[in-house]
Design a protein around this motif. Sequence first.
Motif, PDB file in Angstrom:
ATOM      1  N   ALA A  24      33.515 -35.348  63.372  1.00 34.20           N
ATOM      2  CA  ALA A  24      33.756 -35.838  62.454  1.00 34.20           C
ATOM      3  C   ALA A  24      33.599 -35.330  60.905  1.00 34.20           C
ATOM      4  CB  ALA A  24      33.383 -37.769  62.048  1.00 34.20           C
ATOM      5  N   GLU A  25      32.785 -34.454  61.483  1.00 33.11           N
ATOM      6  CA  GLU A  25      31.883 -33.495  60.195  1.00 33.11           C
ATOM      7  C   GLU A  25      32.541 -32.745  59.614  1.00 33.11           C
ATOM      8  OE1 GLU A  25      30.615 -34.690  56.960  1.00 33.11           O
ATOM      9  OE2 GLU A  25      29.012 -36.465  57.838  1.00 33.11           O
ATOM     10  N   LYS A  26      32.782 -32.097  60.955  1.00 31.60           N
ATOM     11  CA  LYS A  26      33.580 -30.473  60.819  1.00 31.60           C
ATOM     12  C   LYS A  26      35.366 -30.957  60.015  1.00 31.60           C
ATOM     13  CE  LYS A  26      34.564 -26.823  64.287  1.00 31.60           C
ATOM     14  NZ  LYS A  26      34.330 -26.770  65.748  1.00 31.60           N
ATOM     15  N   GLN A  27      35.673 -32.084  60.990  1.00 31.24           N
ATOM     16  CA  GLN A  27      36.878 -32.307  60.317  1.00 31.24           C
ATOM     17  C   GLN A  27      37.311 -32.912  59.463  1.00 31.24           C
ATOM     18  OE1 GLN A  27      39.616 -31.597  62.358  1.00 31.24           O
ATOM     19  NE2 GLN A  27      38.394 -30.999  64.107  1.00 31.24           N
ATOM     20  N   GLY A  28      35.880 -33.019  58.833  1.00 38.62           N
ATOM     21  CA  GLY A  28      36.712 -33.857  57.083  1.00 38.62           C
ATOM     22  C   GLY A  28      36.514 -35.158  56.808  1.00 38.62           C
ATOM     23  N   CYS A  29      36.102 -35.954  57.447  1.00 34.90           N
ATOM     24  CA  CYS A  29      36.198 -37.204  57.539  1.00 34.90           C
ATOM     25  C   CYS A  29      36.074 -37.760  56.116  1.00 34.90           C
ATOM     26  CB  CYS A  29      35.864 -38.101  58.797  1.00 34.90           C
ATOM     27  SG  CYS A  29      37.397 -37.471  60.260  1.00 34.90           S
ATOM     28  N   ASP A  30      36.710 -38.541  55.708  1.00 37.09           N
ATOM     29  CA  ASP A  30      36.236 -39.216  54.251  1.00 37.09           C
ATOM     30  C   ASP A  30      35.607 -40.333  54.971  1.00 37.09           C
ATOM     31  OD1 ASP A  30      36.936 -37.876  52.248  1.00 37.09           O
ATOM     32  OD2 ASP A  30      39.121 -38.610  53.180  1.00 37.09           O
ATOM     33  N   GLU A  31      35.370 -41.279  56.145  1.00 37.58           N
ATOM     34  CA  GLU A  31      35.159 -42.189  56.574  1.00 37.58           C
ATOM     35  C   GLU A  31      35.398 -41.709  58.247  1.00 37.58           C
ATOM     36  OE1 GLU A  31      35.858 -46.673  55.959  1.00 37.58           O
ATOM     37  OE2 GLU A  31      36.088 -45.866  55.008  1.00 37.58           O
ATOM     38  N   LEU A  32      34.824 -42.960  58.763  1.00 38.09           N
ATOM     39  CA  LEU A  32      34.227 -43.184  60.229  1.00 38.09           C
ATOM     40  C   LEU A  32      34.178 -44.936  60.634  1.00 38.09           C
ATOM     41  CD1 LEU A  32      34.316 -41.981  62.668  1.00 38.09           C
ATOM     42  CD2 LEU A  32      31.627 -41.419  63.102  1.00 38.09           C
ATOM     43  N   LEU A  33      35.297 -45.141  61.491  1.00 36.09           N
ATOM     44  CA  LEU A  33      35.137 -46.186  61.557  1.00 36.09           C
ATOM     45  C   LEU A  33      34.772 -46.499  62.647  1.00 36.09           C
ATOM     46  CD1 LEU A  33      38.244 -47.130  59.924  1.00 36.09           C
ATOM     47  CD2 LEU A  33      36.144 -48.152  59.096  1.00 36.09           C
ATOM     48  N   ALA A  34      33.364 -47.109  63.592  1.00 37.05           N
ATOM     49  CA  ALA A  34      33.403 -46.945  64.658  1.00 37.05           C
ATOM     50  C   ALA A  34      32.894 -48.664  65.508  1.00 37.05           C
ATOM     51  CB  ALA A  34      31.472 -46.483  65.344  1.00 37.05           C
ATOM     52  N   MET A  35      33.440 -48.525  67.024  1.00 30.56           N
ATOM     53  CA  MET A  35      33.366 -49.719  67.232  1.00 30.56           C
ATOM     54  C   MET A  35      33.090 -49.486  68.232  1.00 30.56           C
ATOM     55  SD  MET A  35      37.816 -50.336  67.219  1.00 30.56           S
ATOM     56  CE  MET A  35      38.641 -48.787  67.802  1.00 30.56           C
ATOM     57  N   VAL A  36      32.555 -50.571  69.245  1.00 29.64           N
ATOM     58  CA  VAL A  36      32.511 -50.920  70.824  1.00 29.64           C
ATOM     59  C   VAL A  36      33.681 -52.031  71.166  1.00 29.64           C
ATOM     60  CG1 VAL A  36      30.583 -49.853  70.546  1.00 29.64           C
ATOM     61  CG2 VAL A  36      30.362 -52.525  70.662  1.00 29.64           C
TER      62      VAL A  36
END
Length: 324
Positions: free
Chosen positions: A77-89
């Motif tokens: 996600a950092e490599k792809q330049g994400c502004d935000e990471l939404l994480a769910m299970v």
Amino acid sequence: MRVRAVQTGRMRLGVLDVGSNTVHLLVVDAHRGAHPTPMHDDRWLLRLAEQIGDDGLLSKAGEKALLSAVQDACEQAEKQGCDELLAMVTSAIRDAANGLEVLDRVRERTGVELQVLSGEDEARLTFLAVRRWFGWSAGRLMVLDIGGGSLELASGIDEDPDVALSLPLGAGRMTRRFLPGARRGGRPDLAALDELDAYATGLVEPAAKKLRGAGTPDLVAATSKTFRTLARLTGAAPYSAGLQVPRELTTDGLGQLVGFISRIESSALAELRGVSPDRAHQVPAGAVVAAATMRALDVRCVRICPWALREGVILRRLDSLGGV
């Protein structure tokens, strides 16, 4: 990972979905009111549901695999330049007696706060995605979604469904319970398939009554890997034909498919076009659950929607930006 400040409406969002079978990272470029454009896709096959023992605990090996996948996803996600990471299970962690403790340790090691979605949350977010895909012209909409651990059902006229339900009828869960031989590449036991059909019918019929009580749908749609695979095996266009190509699954085609796959080994099923080798053993159980669900709902045909939970999470986040 660090969430970057967003100065304009345009964002690069990452969605990390920890499911019963896979950990899936989807990266999209999007802004409020726009179509989310996929930019990157990663998957890690963990089968977390199979790492939950008889004591209800997620194993140390399962926790280690989850931690590694989340770390890899953060790096990507950092490599792809994400502004935000939404994480769910979803259901796998919901089912584990030590699920919350595992998530605490993952957060401590990675900084990622994995949100536990209830089955109803899944149904509502998936419904939102399907509604946006087909639009208001679909009228009253009903949505079916078979995951690895659960079956989500929803119906409504708006973007938020009037009825949203979740049943423990996921393809992976039913395979482990009724068709353990399929996991070893064997042929499904016919008596076990009948037993599964009766079990699924018993759970779905009360839910179907609630859904029918919400009104007769103008369109019934299905999403998830299971439904897409079943549609492909009954003649729907391959994924390579593009997302815009109409696809459907009929009860007649599904009935013929159940008869076919009940007589071949899952190792042979894995060689068919449209079947993921790592999920071939779950296809018979998924087909039986789909057939029981469509029968209980008196649905002759479902339209296949390429958008599902992850897109619903993205759309809900974009909606929350307001006037940004």
